[in-house]
Design a protein around this motif. Structure first.
Motif, PDB file in Angstrom:
ATOM      1  N   LEU A 100      -3.183  -6.656  -0.317  1.00  0.00           N
ATOM      2  CA  LEU A 100      -4.415  -6.494  -1.035  1.00  0.00           C
ATOM      3  C   LEU A 100      -4.214  -5.784  -2.542  1.00  0.00           C
ATOM      4  O   LEU A 100      -5.135  -6.271  -3.264  1.00  0.00           O
ATOM      5  N   GLY A 101      -3.599  -5.013  -2.489  1.00  0.00           N
ATOM      6  CA  GLY A 101      -3.641  -4.044  -3.614  1.00  0.00           C
ATOM      7  C   GLY A 101      -2.123  -4.249  -4.622  1.00  0.00           C
ATOM      8  O   GLY A 101      -1.319  -4.944  -4.401  1.00  0.00           O
ATOM      9  N   LEU A 102      -2.254  -3.153  -5.565  1.00  0.00           N
ATOM     10  CA  LEU A 102      -0.992  -3.327  -6.460  1.00  0.00           C
ATOM     11  C   LEU A 102       0.177  -2.495  -5.934  1.00  0.00           C
ATOM     12  O   LEU A 102       1.313  -2.950  -6.228  1.00  0.00           O
ATOM     13  N   HIS A 103      -0.011  -1.331  -5.381  1.00  0.00           N
ATOM     14  CA  HIS A 103       1.140  -0.737  -4.822  1.00  0.00           C
ATOM     15  C   HIS A 103       0.769   0.150  -3.695  1.00  0.00           C
ATOM     16  O   HIS A 103      -0.560   0.991  -3.899  1.00  0.00           O
ATOM     17  N   VAL A 104       1.500   0.624  -2.765  1.00  0.00           N
ATOM     18  CA  VAL A 104       1.254   1.475  -1.525  1.00  0.00           C
ATOM     19  C   VAL A 104       2.194   2.476  -1.566  1.00  0.00           C
ATOM     20  O   VAL A 104       3.391   2.178  -1.317  1.00  0.00           O
ATOM     21  N   THR A 105       1.759   3.764  -1.508  1.00  0.00           N
ATOM     22  CA  THR A 105       2.745   4.847  -1.069  1.00  0.00           C
ATOM     23  C   THR A 105       2.329   5.212   0.122  1.00  0.00           C
ATOM     24  O   THR A 105       1.204   5.705   0.536  1.00  0.00           O
ATOM     25  N   THR A 106       3.282   5.012   1.148  1.00  0.00           N
ATOM     26  CA  THR A 106       3.174   5.459   2.791  1.00  0.00           C
ATOM     27  C   THR A 106       3.903   6.398   3.201  1.00  0.00           C
ATOM     28  O   THR A 106       5.072   6.371   2.753  1.00  0.00           O
ATOM     29  N   LEU A 107       3.355   7.399   3.768  1.00  0.00           N
ATOM     30  CA  LEU A 107       3.958   8.621   4.548  1.00  0.00           C
ATOM     31  C   LEU A 107       3.973   8.741   5.808  1.00  0.00           C
ATOM     32  O   LEU A 107       2.894   8.204   6.362  1.00  0.00           O
TER      33      LEU A 107
END
Length: 216
Positions: A100-107
């Motif tokens: 859906l989006g441009l970029h995901v930072t996942t922790l």
């Protein structure tokens, strides 16, 4: 990855049920159809879209398909959105958000979960994700501000750290409420110096644990 007839039938039925949910627009429906949930739940689950949470490695659980999709829809992700996710889990919500989006930072505090989620997303052809082993209790200031933040955990009140890491017009979705008491998924939208809050649906989540796991 080959999709079985049963999985395709379950997907069609699931998409029909989503049509009655507020906030599940055409983009979200398209992404749900594109991300193979079977890859995230394993071969031994008969109904991959059943309305129940499922077990994961490291003693964790993943939300039901409906809960996952409702969270993704609640974020109102735009194609240019930079997203922070706290609690990678299986990576299923991560995959929806990345589409859906441009970029995901996942922790996530568990290296095992991050590694396996990365493998699954790679199999889906998803590359716009950064995986970080952190507990996420203080967000991730190093890449802030974020347009969208989702936390797969509960807070008794929204932490200041997350407020400071939201971009203008940003949206944060998480559960608010004490453990063992009624909790609600709340959408917080940052509008200049004020917040708008909207109660969405009931939840039952635990607070974030402190520190990273050293063995798993």
């Amino acid at each position: 990855m080959t999709t079985s007839t049963a999985d395709r039938e379950q997907l069609a039925s699931f998409l029909m049920t989503l049509r009655s949910d507020d906030g599940i627009g055409a983009r979200v429906m398209t992404v749900v159809e594109a991300v193979p949930r079977r890859l995230f739940v394993g071969p031994d689950i008969a109904d991959i879209f059943a309305d129940q949470s499922l077990p994961l490695e490291c003693g964790q659980t993943m939300p039901s398909a409906r809960a996952a999709v409702r969270l993704a829809g609640a974020l109102r992700v735009q194609p240019e959105s930079r997203i922070l996710e706290i609690g990678t889990g299986s990576g299923y919500v991560t995959a929806l958000l990345a589409r859906l989006g441009l970029h995901v930072t996942t922790l996530d505090r568990y290296k095992t979960l991050l590694t396996r989620a990365a493998e699954r997303l790679k199999a889906c052809g998803i590359t716009n994700v950064t995986y970080i082993q952190e507990d996420g209790r203080d967000g991730y200031a190093g890449q802030a501000p974020f347009d969208r933040i989702v936390v797969h955990a509960s807070f008794e009140a929204l932490p200041r750290a997350f407020v400071e890491q939201m971009a203008s017009q940003g949206i944060l979705v998480t559960a608010i409420g004490a453990p063992g008491e009624r909790q609600r998924i709340v959408r917080h939208q940052k509008l200049g110096s004020r917040f708008e809050e909207e109660l969405l649906f009931d939840a039952r989540l635990q607070p974030l644990e402190r520190g990273v796991a050293t063995l798993l």
